[in-house]
Design a protein around this motif. Structure first.
Motif, PDB file in Angstrom:
ATOM      1  N   SER A  72       0.835  -1.201   0.000  1.00  0.00           N
ATOM      2  CA  SER A  72       0.000   0.000   0.000  1.00  0.00           C
ATOM      3  C   SER A  72       0.871   1.253   0.000  1.00  0.00           C
ATOM      4  CB  SER A  72      -0.923  -0.011   1.224  1.00  0.00           C
ATOM      5  OG  SER A  72      -1.887   1.016   1.137  1.00  0.00           O
ATOM      6  N   TYR A  73       1.954   1.232   0.788  1.00  0.00           N
ATOM      7  CA  TYR A  73       2.889   2.361   0.828  1.00  0.00           C
ATOM      8  C   TYR A  73       3.595   2.520  -0.518  1.00  0.00           C
ATOM      9  CZ  TYR A  73       7.045   5.061   2.169  1.00  0.00           C
ATOM     10  OH  TYR A  73       8.057   6.001   2.238  1.00  0.00           O
ATOM     11  N   GLY A  76       1.451   4.055  -3.195  1.00  0.00           N
ATOM     12  CA  GLY A  76       1.392   5.508  -3.084  1.00  0.00           C
ATOM     13  C   GLY A  76       2.621   6.170  -3.678  1.00  0.00           C
ATOM     14  N   LEU A 160      -7.800   1.956  -9.658  1.00  0.00           N
ATOM     15  CA  LEU A 160      -7.290   0.787  -8.949  1.00  0.00           C
ATOM     16  C   LEU A 160      -8.126  -0.446  -9.291  1.00  0.00           C
ATOM     17  CD1 LEU A 160      -6.497   2.127  -5.355  1.00  0.00           C
ATOM     18  CD2 LEU A 160      -5.008   2.042  -7.371  1.00  0.00           C
ATOM     19  N   GLN A 164      -6.528  -4.186  -5.506  1.00  0.00           N
ATOM     20  CA  GLN A 164      -5.718  -3.076  -5.000  1.00  0.00           C
ATOM     21  C   GLN A 164      -6.529  -2.198  -4.053  1.00  0.00           C
ATOM     22  OE1 GLN A 164      -4.571  -1.577  -9.020  1.00  0.00           O
ATOM     23  NE2 GLN A 164      -2.503  -1.521  -8.155  1.00  0.00           N
ATOM     24  N   GLN A 165      -7.777  -1.923  -4.441  1.00  0.00           N
ATOM     25  CA  GLN A 165      -8.632  -1.095  -3.598  1.00  0.00           C
ATOM     26  C   GLN A 165      -8.872  -1.757  -2.251  1.00  0.00           C
ATOM     27  OE1 GLN A 165      -9.924   2.168  -4.587  1.00  0.00           O
ATOM     28  NE2 GLN A 165      -9.970   2.070  -2.330  1.00  0.00           N
ATOM     29  N   VAL A 168      -5.827  -1.037  -0.155  1.00  0.00           N
ATOM     30  CA  VAL A 168      -5.835   0.365   0.285  1.00  0.00           C
ATOM     31  C   VAL A 168      -6.878   0.582   1.378  1.00  0.00           C
ATOM     32  CG1 VAL A 168      -6.356   2.733  -0.433  1.00  0.00           C
ATOM     33  CG2 VAL A 168      -4.893   1.288  -1.862  1.00  0.00           C
ATOM     34  N   ASP A 169      -8.035  -0.036   1.232  1.00  0.00           N
ATOM     35  CA  ASP A 169      -9.083   0.092   2.253  1.00  0.00           C
ATOM     36  C   ASP A 169      -8.636  -0.505   3.582  1.00  0.00           C
ATOM     37  OD1 ASP A 169     -10.713   1.290   0.394  1.00  0.00           O
ATOM     38  OD2 ASP A 169     -11.891  -0.514  -0.043  1.00  0.00           O
ATOM     39  N   PRO A 172      -5.141   2.154   4.771  1.00  0.00           N
ATOM     40  CA  PRO A 172      -5.200   3.495   4.181  1.00  0.00           C
ATOM     41  C   PRO A 172      -4.050   4.407   4.595  1.00  0.00           C
ATOM     42  CG  PRO A 172      -6.816   3.281   5.948  1.00  0.00           C
ATOM     43  CD  PRO A 172      -6.258   1.915   5.704  1.00  0.00           C
ATOM     44  N   PHE A 175      -1.002   3.936   2.475  1.00  0.00           N
ATOM     45  CA  PHE A 175      -1.225   4.527   1.146  1.00  0.00           C
ATOM     46  C   PHE A 175      -1.078   6.043   1.207  1.00  0.00           C
ATOM     47  CE2 PHE A 175      -4.341   5.919  -2.203  1.00  0.00           C
ATOM     48  CZ  PHE A 175      -3.616   5.468  -3.290  1.00  0.00           C
ATOM     49  N   ALA A 223      -9.026   8.231   0.532  1.00  0.00           N
ATOM     50  CA  ALA A 223      -8.311   7.612   1.655  1.00  0.00           C
ATOM     51  C   ALA A 223      -8.370   8.508   2.886  1.00  0.00           C
ATOM     52  CB  ALA A 223      -6.867   7.321   1.261  1.00  0.00           C
TER      53      ALA A 223
END
Length: 262
Positions: A72-73, A76, A160, A164-165, A168-169, A172, A175, A223
């Protein structure tokens, strides 16, 4: 390359081929560890041992485990300052994230994220003027970053994939940190007020995120919404490229989970 550097490089390659770790060689020869990694990569490629030759497994193709917070990082970072290159001199594509040398902590975090997401692939830092390119080589980059495509990110749709989403969810803040560490910053604003006839200066921190892509800004603000951070859009002229986080409670949340670049 001067004679001294040639001798140092030869010594480094000798130590690496004997099994010494990059960090140990860098410490012994007083050479940046990123340079050692880059020399090692070129040496392996020259000898036909280019990264990716043995096809490390892919989380999407082969079901290998994926460290979701690190991904996730890194996602971003990629959406902000990263791109995938198919440079013909290498057999394997590389994901490159450009980071300023004034933030060594960011360089370390970026490299760590790459090594965590791609534990069996080659990662290195390449020094450029005022910055370093942090790279990872893998045949499966587009499996993990399907947003890759021709042209600039702000000139095409950035959406996304459902998987992927979901990551991220679930993560967050990682991200958000990746996006801030790529295209954002934490600054201190100031203003003056007249108090009892005396003008006093007040300072207050705020976070900014700037990106030309409407889609990437939307991913960022979605996010922020999910973690309860209030934000506003600041336009330069008619261009709404800047997202601002200035309310005290929201800045405190960002300080807890993101913090300034270092």
């Amino acid at each position: 390359m001067n004679v001294h550097e040639t001798e140092v490089r030869a010594r480094a390659l000798g130590l690496l081929r004997s099994g010494s770790k990059n960090a140990d060689v860098a410490r012994e020869l007083s050479v940046p560890v990123g340079t050692i990694g880059y020399w090692k990569h070129l040496d392996r490629a020259k000898r036909g041992e280019c990264p990716g030759r043995h096809d490390p497994k892919c989380p999407r193709c082969d079901g290998r485990g994926l460290d979701e917070p690190a991904y996730s990082y890194l996602l971003g970072l990629y959406l902000g300052d990263g791109h995938i290159s198919h440079y013909s001199a290498h057999r394997v594509p590389n994901l490159m994230v450009t980071c300023g040398e004034s933030w060594p902590g960011l360089l370390d975090e970026c490299e760590l994220a790459m090594r965590t997401v791609f534990p069996d692939n080659s990662v290195c830092q390449v020094r450029r003027t005022g910055c370093r390119n942090v790279k990872v080589y893998s045949k499966h980059l587009e499996c993990l970053f399907p947003q890759h495509g021709p042209g600039k990110k702000h000139e095409r749709a950035i959406v996304l994939e459902p998987w992927q989403q979901a990551i991220v969810d679930a993560h967050p803040w990682e991200f958000i940190r990746g996006l801030i560490h790529s295209d954002g910053c934490r600054i201190t604003n100031w203003t003056t007020r007249l108090v009892a006839g005396e003008r006093k200066r007040y300072e207050y921190p705020r976070y900014f995120f700037s990106n030309k892509s409407d889609d990437i800004r939307k991913l960022f603000t979605d996010a922020l919404d999910s973690v309860g951070v209030e934000w506003t859009t600041l336009a330069r002229g008619s261009d709404p490229f800047n997202i601002s986080v200035a309310r005290k409670a929201s800045v405190a949340l960002m300080d807890t989970h993101v913090g300034p670049k270092h």
